[in-house]
Scaffold this active site. Sequence first.
Site, PDB file in Angstrom:
ATOM      1  N   HIS A 108      15.688   2.266   3.476  1.00 28.82           N
ATOM      2  CA  HIS A 108      16.024   3.271   4.449  1.00 28.82           C
ATOM      3  C   HIS A 108      17.507   3.874   4.273  1.00 28.82           C
ATOM      4  CE1 HIS A 108      17.704  -0.427   6.194  1.00 28.82           C
ATOM      5  NE2 HIS A 108      18.668   0.101   6.823  1.00 28.82           N
ATOM      6  N   ASP A 110      20.736   4.662   6.839  1.00 30.26           N
ATOM      7  CA  ASP A 110      20.929   4.073   8.223  1.00 30.26           C
ATOM      8  C   ASP A 110      20.643   5.341   9.279  1.00 30.26           C
ATOM      9  OD1 ASP A 110      21.473   1.626   7.645  1.00 30.26           O
ATOM     10  OD2 ASP A 110      23.592   1.926   7.210  1.00 30.26           O
ATOM     11  N   HIS A 260      18.988   1.773   1.205  1.00 31.43           N
ATOM     12  CA  HIS A 260      19.063   0.169   0.908  1.00 31.43           C
ATOM     13  C   HIS A 260      18.040  -0.560   1.477  1.00 31.43           C
ATOM     14  CE1 HIS A 260      21.383   1.348   4.400  1.00 31.43           C
ATOM     15  NE2 HIS A 260      21.040  -0.127   4.987  1.00 31.43           N
ATOM     16  N   ARG A 275      28.384  -5.818  10.402  1.00 36.45           N
ATOM     17  CA  ARG A 275      28.387  -4.339   9.947  1.00 36.45           C
ATOM     18  C   ARG A 275      29.216  -3.222  10.915  1.00 36.45           C
ATOM     19  NH1 ARG A 275      22.703  -0.921   9.562  1.00 36.45           N
ATOM     20  NH2 ARG A 275      23.347   0.274  11.146  1.00 36.45           N
TER      21      ARG A 275
HETATM   22  C1  SIN Z   1      21.331  -2.732   7.335  1.00 32.82           C
HETATM   23  O1  SIN Z   1      20.362  -2.129   6.958  1.00 32.82           O
HETATM   24  O2  SIN Z   1      22.441  -2.573   7.534  1.00 32.82           O
HETATM   25  C2  SIN Z   1      21.108  -4.444   6.547  1.00 32.82           C
HETATM   26  C3  SIN Z   1      21.350  -4.336   5.314  1.00 32.82           C
HETATM   27  C4  SIN Z   1      21.318  -5.909   4.758  1.00 32.82           C
HETATM   28  O3  SIN Z   1      21.282  -6.633   5.585  1.00 32.82           O
HETATM   29  O4  SIN Z   1      21.730  -6.264   3.669  1.00 32.82           O
END
Ligand code: SIN
Length: 284
Positions: A108, A110, A260, A275
């Site tokens: 995805h 974000d 990612h 995050r």
């Molecule tokens: C996310 O989508 O922010 C998670 C990415 C991760 O946990 O590596």
Amino acid sequence: MTAAPSPARTPRPDIRPVAGSLGAEILGIDLARPLDAGTVAAIRAALLEHLVVFFRDQKLTPPQQLAFARAFGEPAEYPQLKGLPECPLITPVVKLEHERVNFGGVWHSDTTYLERPPMGSMLYAIEIPPCGGDTLFANQYLAYETLSEGLKRTLDGLVGVNTSTKAAASKTREDRMRAAGEELKVLVGEHPVVRTHPETGRKALFVNVGHTERFQGWSEAESRPLLEYLFAHQVLPEFTCRFRWAQGSLAFWDNRCTQHNPVNDYHGYRRVMHRVTLMGDVPR
Ligand code: SIN
């Protein structure tokens, strides 16, 4: 009285690409210290060139991570989950020992269901399993550029309908939302399927299996075959890199031209990340 720490000065950051398509490690910068303008400009240039940059061996408190993020944009609250009580702009991304589902565990970009999806996110590793839990990244400029001219012409006129309720992504948030007593907010963002990056001027594919439900003006059934083709194409191994985390690693990705996918291969172990997401513009 203690003197304020002086800005960290790095005349020429040491930047080492980690794969052929995207990703670079930046060495020799202490992100806990205020950064001088030249260092900020060098990191931003590396981000625009490599799409995702990685730092290792950092020691960041939540306010220090936030201060680093503020050098690059305006932090935004994550719409579906509350942040840390002491620092609400930091979202904990957690999978516990007994849980089977990892947060965001699907390819995805974000929150593309927002009218203004983030320009980027910074993920900082607090606790990492002994092995596994890597994150994959994919270059969406290459995903677009490698399509045929005919398909590019078709996609250039299309708008994608992105929702927060698509099961591919929403089921990956269920454990965390249940633990926090939060309800899923239903949000829909309609964005060009091919967007032009506001800083580089390059075109990138901007659909993702986590959130894109259909094309505007098309039914889900009509959209599915073409979307499924794009979902498979846009994460071909040759467009990707893989990051092996250690405690103190930080990844900063450009959400406008990457996707990612955190790999869910560490059942029985805890993985805790912090995050920060930076506000973006309306995709065009
Ligand atoms: C996310 O989508 O922010 C998670 C990415 C991760 O946990 O590596």
